[in-house]
Design a protein around this motif. Sequence first.
Motif, PDB file in Angstrom:
ATOM      1  N   LEU A 153     -10.095 -12.522  10.547  1.00 35.16           N
ATOM      2  CA  LEU A 153     -11.000 -12.061  11.606  1.00 35.16           C
ATOM      3  C   LEU A 153     -11.683 -13.240  12.284  1.00 35.16           C
ATOM      4  O   LEU A 153     -11.808 -13.279  13.516  1.00 35.16           O
ATOM      5  N   LEU A 154     -12.084 -14.235  11.492  1.00 34.29           N
ATOM      6  CA  LEU A 154     -12.785 -15.398  12.038  1.00 34.29           C
ATOM      7  C   LEU A 154     -11.862 -16.281  12.884  1.00 34.29           C
ATOM      8  O   LEU A 154     -12.308 -16.886  13.861  1.00 34.29           O
ATOM      9  N   VAL A 155     -10.590 -16.371  12.504  1.00 31.36           N
ATOM     10  CA  VAL A 155      -9.668 -17.268  13.225  1.00 31.36           C
ATOM     11  C   VAL A 155      -8.969 -16.561  14.382  1.00 31.36           C
ATOM     12  O   VAL A 155      -8.230 -17.206  15.138  1.00 31.36           O
ATOM     13  N   THR A 156      -9.201 -15.267  14.547  1.00 32.88           N
ATOM     14  CA  THR A 156      -8.547 -14.519  15.630  1.00 32.88           C
ATOM     15  C   THR A 156      -8.764 -15.125  17.010  1.00 32.88           C
ATOM     16  O   THR A 156      -7.814 -15.211  17.799  1.00 32.88           O
ATOM     17  N   PRO A 157      -9.984 -15.581  17.366  1.00 32.39           N
ATOM     18  CA  PRO A 157     -10.168 -16.175  18.703  1.00 32.39           C
ATOM     19  C   PRO A 157      -9.258 -17.367  18.978  1.00 32.39           C
ATOM     20  O   PRO A 157      -8.938 -17.650  20.132  1.00 32.39           O
ATOM     21  N   TYR A 158      -8.809 -18.062  17.931  1.00 34.13           N
ATOM     22  CA  TYR A 158      -7.942 -19.228  18.107  1.00 34.13           C
ATOM     23  C   TYR A 158      -6.484 -18.831  18.322  1.00 34.13           C
ATOM     24  O   TYR A 158      -5.639 -19.682  18.590  1.00 34.13           O
ATOM     25  N   MET A 159      -6.189 -17.533  18.181  1.00 31.69           N
ATOM     26  CA  MET A 159      -4.830 -17.053  18.400  1.00 31.69           C
ATOM     27  C   MET A 159      -4.575 -16.732  19.870  1.00 31.69           C
ATOM     28  O   MET A 159      -3.447 -16.440  20.260  1.00 31.69           O
ATOM     29  N   VAL A 160      -5.621 -16.752  20.680  1.00 34.24           N
ATOM     30  CA  VAL A 160      -5.498 -16.418  22.104  1.00 34.24           C
ATOM     31  C   VAL A 160      -5.219 -17.670  22.898  1.00 34.24           C
ATOM     32  O   VAL A 160      -5.871 -18.702  22.703  1.00 34.24           O
ATOM     33  N   ARG A 161      -4.239 -17.612  23.801  1.00 29.81           N
ATOM     34  CA  ARG A 161      -3.928 -18.760  24.639  1.00 29.81           C
ATOM     35  C   ARG A 161      -5.053 -18.982  25.631  1.00 29.81           C
ATOM     36  O   ARG A 161      -5.480 -18.064  26.318  1.00 29.81           O
ATOM     37  N   LYS A 162      -5.525 -20.216  25.694  1.00 30.35           N
ATOM     38  CA  LYS A 162      -6.627 -20.542  26.590  1.00 30.35           C
ATOM     39  C   LYS A 162      -6.101 -20.757  28.011  1.00 30.35           C
ATOM     40  O   LYS A 162      -4.921 -20.701  28.281  1.00 30.35           O
ATOM     41  N   ASN A 163      -7.064 -21.030  28.925  1.00 34.28           N
ATOM     42  CA  ASN A 163      -6.753 -21.313  30.330  1.00 34.28           C
ATOM     43  C   ASN A 163      -6.030 -20.161  31.000  1.00 34.28           C
ATOM     44  O   ASN A 163      -5.157 -20.349  31.840  1.00 34.28           O
ATOM     45  N   SER A 164      -6.385 -18.971  30.626  1.00 31.58           N
ATOM     46  CA  SER A 164      -5.839 -17.784  31.280  1.00 31.58           C
ATOM     47  C   SER A 164      -6.981 -16.975  31.860  1.00 31.58           C
ATOM     48  O   SER A 164      -8.057 -16.881  31.264  1.00 31.58           O
ATOM     49  N   SER A 165      -6.738 -16.371  33.029  1.00 32.37           N
ATOM     50  CA  SER A 165      -7.793 -15.581  33.654  1.00 32.37           C
ATOM     51  C   SER A 165      -8.127 -14.338  32.837  1.00 32.37           C
ATOM     52  O   SER A 165      -9.171 -13.722  33.025  1.00 32.37           O
ATOM     53  N   SER A 166      -7.241 -13.982  31.907  1.00 35.38           N
ATOM     54  CA  SER A 166      -7.474 -12.799  31.082  1.00 35.38           C
ATOM     55  C   SER A 166      -7.758 -13.153  29.630  1.00 35.38           C
ATOM     56  O   SER A 166      -7.588 -12.320  28.746  1.00 35.38           O
ATOM     57  N   THR A 167      -8.198 -14.371  29.385  1.00 36.09           N
ATOM     58  CA  THR A 167      -8.456 -14.819  28.014  1.00 36.09           C
ATOM     59  C   THR A 167      -9.454 -13.908  27.310  1.00 36.09           C
ATOM     60  O   THR A 167      -9.253 -13.520  26.153  1.00 36.09           O
ATOM     61  N   ALA A 168     -10.532 -13.544  27.975  1.00 37.10           N
ATOM     62  CA  ALA A 168     -11.562 -12.695  27.367  1.00 37.10           C
ATOM     63  C   ALA A 168     -10.998 -11.332  26.999  1.00 37.10           C
ATOM     64  O   ALA A 168     -11.290 -10.791  25.920  1.00 37.10           O
TER      65      ALA A 168
END
Length: 227
Positions: free
Chosen positions: A49-64
Amino acid sequence: MSKQRKLWVLLDLVFLIAFNIVFFVLGGANGTAAIWWAYGFIHLAYILLLVTPYMVRKNSSSTALFNMSLYSISMTYFLITFVCGLIFIFRYPQMGSLSLVSQVIITGLYAIILIAHIIANDRTADALVVHEQELQFVKVSSGKLAGILARTQDAGLKKKVEQAYDLAHASQVKSSTAAQMTEHAVLAAIDELDRATAVRDQKEMAILLDRIINGIENRNRQLQFTQ
């Protein structure tokens, strides 16, 4: 590490510290295999759960949006694992095999769902990047022509600038490899037109406007043939 980051780390550790204190105070250290399996998988679920945010590709307009989607999956997995673990700790401490099998199944389903969402999110992000790149020609060309239109004094030239602007603004967003060279040429001509407008070189402006209009029309024809 910033103060805010330290506070977030401390907040993340609150559950682990509180859970371990309660676990060992209640005699968890002398627990059965079922209890230790539950203990281990609860920790695994929380760490994921804590590392989940690091699984999202950054620099995307839909990152959030992607982050929220994956976080909800991990949160659901953690809650299910936590409840399931508590059941084995307090209700069925002797069922070691069942504790392990059930937690492995839950974790396996979580992994399948999470990976499928990551793949889908990456595909969506790639499509958004391509769309944004394709949108650049229409946005940049029409934006620059709008600025040139506001600075053009001659009525005849103003009409041609308006024609070029209307063509650019109404052009389809989706581009193609075949049209990219034409797009670069049109944008370069618009930059030249911008400079000619600044010095009020009406003859050069007329030549460039014809080139821009023809270029945009040629670009739109190329896209019709590649659809």
